[in-house]
Design an enzyme around this catalytic site. Structure first.
Site, PDB file in Angstrom:
ATOM      1  CG  HIS A 163      -2.123  -0.798   1.139  1.00  0.00           C
ATOM      2  ND1 HIS A 163      -3.106  -0.545   0.206  1.00  0.00           N
ATOM      3  CD2 HIS A 163      -2.561  -1.870   1.844  1.00  0.00           C
ATOM      4  CE1 HIS A 163      -4.084  -1.426   0.338  1.00  0.00           C
ATOM      5  NE2 HIS A 163      -3.778  -2.248   1.328  1.00  0.00           N
TER       6      HIS A 163
ATOM      7  CB  CYS B 115      -2.023   2.790  -5.702  1.00  0.00           C
ATOM      8  SG  CYS B 115      -2.141   2.903  -3.949  1.00  0.00           S
TER       9      CYS B 115
ATOM     10  NE  ARG C  19      -2.007  -1.106  -9.413  1.00  0.00           N
ATOM     11  CZ  ARG C  19      -3.196  -0.522  -9.457  1.00  0.00           C
ATOM     12  NH1 ARG C  19      -3.290   0.798  -9.477  1.00  0.00           N
ATOM     13  NH2 ARG C  19      -4.294  -1.242  -9.488  1.00  0.00           N
TER      14      ARG C  19
END
Lengths: 52, 241
Positions: free
Chosen positions: B136, B204, B213
């Site tokens: 993340h 991300c 990405r």
């Protein structure tokens, strides 16, 4: 809705206010613990992987 | 009639205010609470992986020097999602910064614990091919929150039970989410046979979005077996503790 709730809660105003606070806290706990974790994977801003 | 209309409008207003408050609560949960909750999971994950490392390496000594890897040992890929196998150190992210790497790239049980997830089927640390890890960039502990700060030459140290694999960042790119070729054994060329030992991190991009990405590639530079000193790239007092 909230007026209805207020009229139907038992006890004096102070007790009703305390009951409302407890109910609100329960809602927050249920949301944080179960509702939001279940909803979040379906929202489009948390995927950091590549794939089809 | 106007009395009922007003009552109806009042109830509708209350519903909309309630919905607004719930959305605000969700934002608080996503931006704040997931980080709070993941902090414990992150520490537990690192501790859990470190338990699998035999023992802390002796401090200094230099008995077993770092080697340019001809054939570094390569762990077998864990069979089960959520199984930890490495601790990843990135000095660029801060002194002593470390996060666990676990098998699999699902949100649960892997990524939402704030750890890095190993794309199944990609190389394991030290293996020929591409060690591909996802994490993340925001929320859930944001293990790759600073990924955009990595520049070519930065070390990414992957510590396993066998020792420390030092990868050096070779470059970064921003791609669309369907670009699975970035984690191919030869990044960008899915059909080529790999000869190099690479690492790829994906997160991300832009932050708080999943439209694209952010991808960082690196190449294995050296391997330091456990039992010898940790690699110099880690600095002092880091690793194996």
């Amino acid at each position: 809705m909230y007026g209805w709730l207020w009229r139907h809660l038992p006890g004096p105003a102070a007790l009703r206010a305390a009951t409302v606070l407890v109910l609100a806290a329960v809602v927050v706990v249920v949301c944080f613990g179960w509702v939001f974790p279940a909803v979040a994977p379906h929202l489009p801003f948390n995927d950091g992987t590549v794939g089809e | 009639m106007s009395g009922r209309l007003r009552a109806g409008a009042g109830a509708l207003g209350e519903l909309m205010v309630t919905a607004g408050v719930l959305v605000l609560l969700f934002v608080v949960w996503q931006l704040w609470w997931t980080d709070v909750a993941a902090a414990d999971d992150q520490r537990a994950a690192v501790a859990s992986v470190q338990q699998t490392f035999d023992a802390a390496p002796p401090a200094g000594g230099g008995a077993v020097p770092a080697v340019v890897p001809a054939e570094p040992p390569v762990l077998a890929e864990p069979g089960q999602d959520g199984e930890g196998f490495a601790v990843v150190h990135v000095p660029r992210f801060g002194e002593g910064w470390q996060v666990a790497a676990e098998q699999g790239v699902g949100l649960r049980p892997v990524l939402n614990d704030g750890v890095l997830g190993h794309y199944p089927g990609t190389a394991m640390p030290g293996g020929v091919g591409n060690l591909a890890l996802a994490g993340h960039r925001t929320t859930y502990g944001a293990p790759l929150g600073q990924i955009a700060e990595l520049v070519p030459g930065d070390p990414v140290v992957v510590e396993t039970a066998d020792g420390w694999y030092v990868y050096l960042v070779s470059g970064s790119e921003v791609v669309t989410p369907d670009r699975v070729d970035v984690i191919a054994p030869v990044p960008g060329d899915p059909d080529a046979a790999p000869t190099e030992r690479m690492i790829t991190l994906t997160a991300c991009h832009p932050r708080f979005s999943a439209r694209q990405r952010y991808v960082v590639h690196g190449v294995l530079d050296s391997f330091s077996p456990r039992g010898g000193p940790p690699p110099a790239e880690l600095g002092t007092g880091v690793g194996g503790v």
